[in-house]
Design an enzyme around this catalytic site. Sequence first.
Site, short mmCIF file in Angstrom:
data_model
loop_
_atom_site.label_atom_id
_atom_site.label_comp_id
_atom_site.label_asym_id
_atom_site.label_seq_id
_atom_site.Cartn_x
_atom_site.Cartn_y
_atom_site.Cartn_z
N GLU A 1 0.83 -1.21 0.00
CA GLU A 1 0.00 0.00 0.00
C GLU A 1 0.86 1.25 0.00
O GLU A 1 0.61 2.21 -0.76
CB GLU A 1 -0.93 0.02 1.22
CG GLU A 1 -1.79 1.27 1.31
CD GLU A 1 -2.56 1.37 2.61
OE1 GLU A 1 -2.68 2.50 3.13
OE2 GLU A 1 -3.05 0.33 3.11
N SER B 1 -0.89 -6.43 7.72
CA SER B 1 -0.51 -5.31 8.59
C SER B 1 -1.56 -5.01 9.64
O SER B 1 -1.25 -4.84 10.82
CB SER B 1 -0.25 -4.06 7.74
OG SER B 1 -0.08 -2.92 8.55
#
Length: 279
Positions: free
Chosen positions: A126, A219
Amino acid sequence: MKVVVADHSGFCFGVEKAIDTAFKELEYKDSKDIYTLGPLIHNQQVISHLEENGIKVVSDLNSGKDGVVIIRSHGVPKDVYKDASEKKIDLVDATCPFVRKIQNIVEEYQKKGYHIVIIGDPSHPEVIGINGWCDNTAHIVKNEDDVHRIPFLDNLCIVAQTTISTSLYTELTAMIEQKSNNVLKFNTICSATRDRQNSARNLAKEVDVMIIVGGYHSSNTQKLVEICKQEKPDTTFHIETAGEIPMNILKNYESVGVTAGASTPKWIIDEVIDRINNL
């Protein structure tokens, strides 16, 4: 044994959108092969399920040039779209809308002359993708040491990886603000992340043991583990599947809390709950 499930857990909007997009492509694939550019989400069980249905993971566009390539939920750098267009590769965009918003912010403010700061993990897809929307010029900070390396700059624009903890954002933003006289802050931690973190923290205070279900490379799942360990340092366990539940440890306690990362499907959560209930 009492089993309590967190109020907010499991699939988030962005993950659901990405998976729905992938399966819709299966319905209309028109004999073309379907690929995802990198894992669609960070959950190996879901990726295996997609592969069983014919959706393959590739690491570069050229490997998927004979079919349809789906952009993963984490997003990709801007030049991937240009590359696909030049090579006439059929792209389907499953980028999470919250991530897409961050990409737009950094692109806009870099053009306005701001230096971009991304609070997050520099190795996370990301963050790599977001950086690609400001010509890979962002200062990426994961901790205090990274902040100290930022020079004093005229204009700063701060964004955050959607899955970091709110406490980390608050702590590092306060430090980054000392690096410029003109700072724009965008708290881009997604609402689903905040809800899951708050829910996990509250539940961890009420039970003897916490089980966090989610991919080991996820994450947001890792952040849930960190948060729960603050309340239950010795009895917080991160698992991917029901087969990894530490049953020999659970039998010594009266209550178990269960939460799950944003890329964990309901069927895995249900398997975990059923197995604990049958202890």
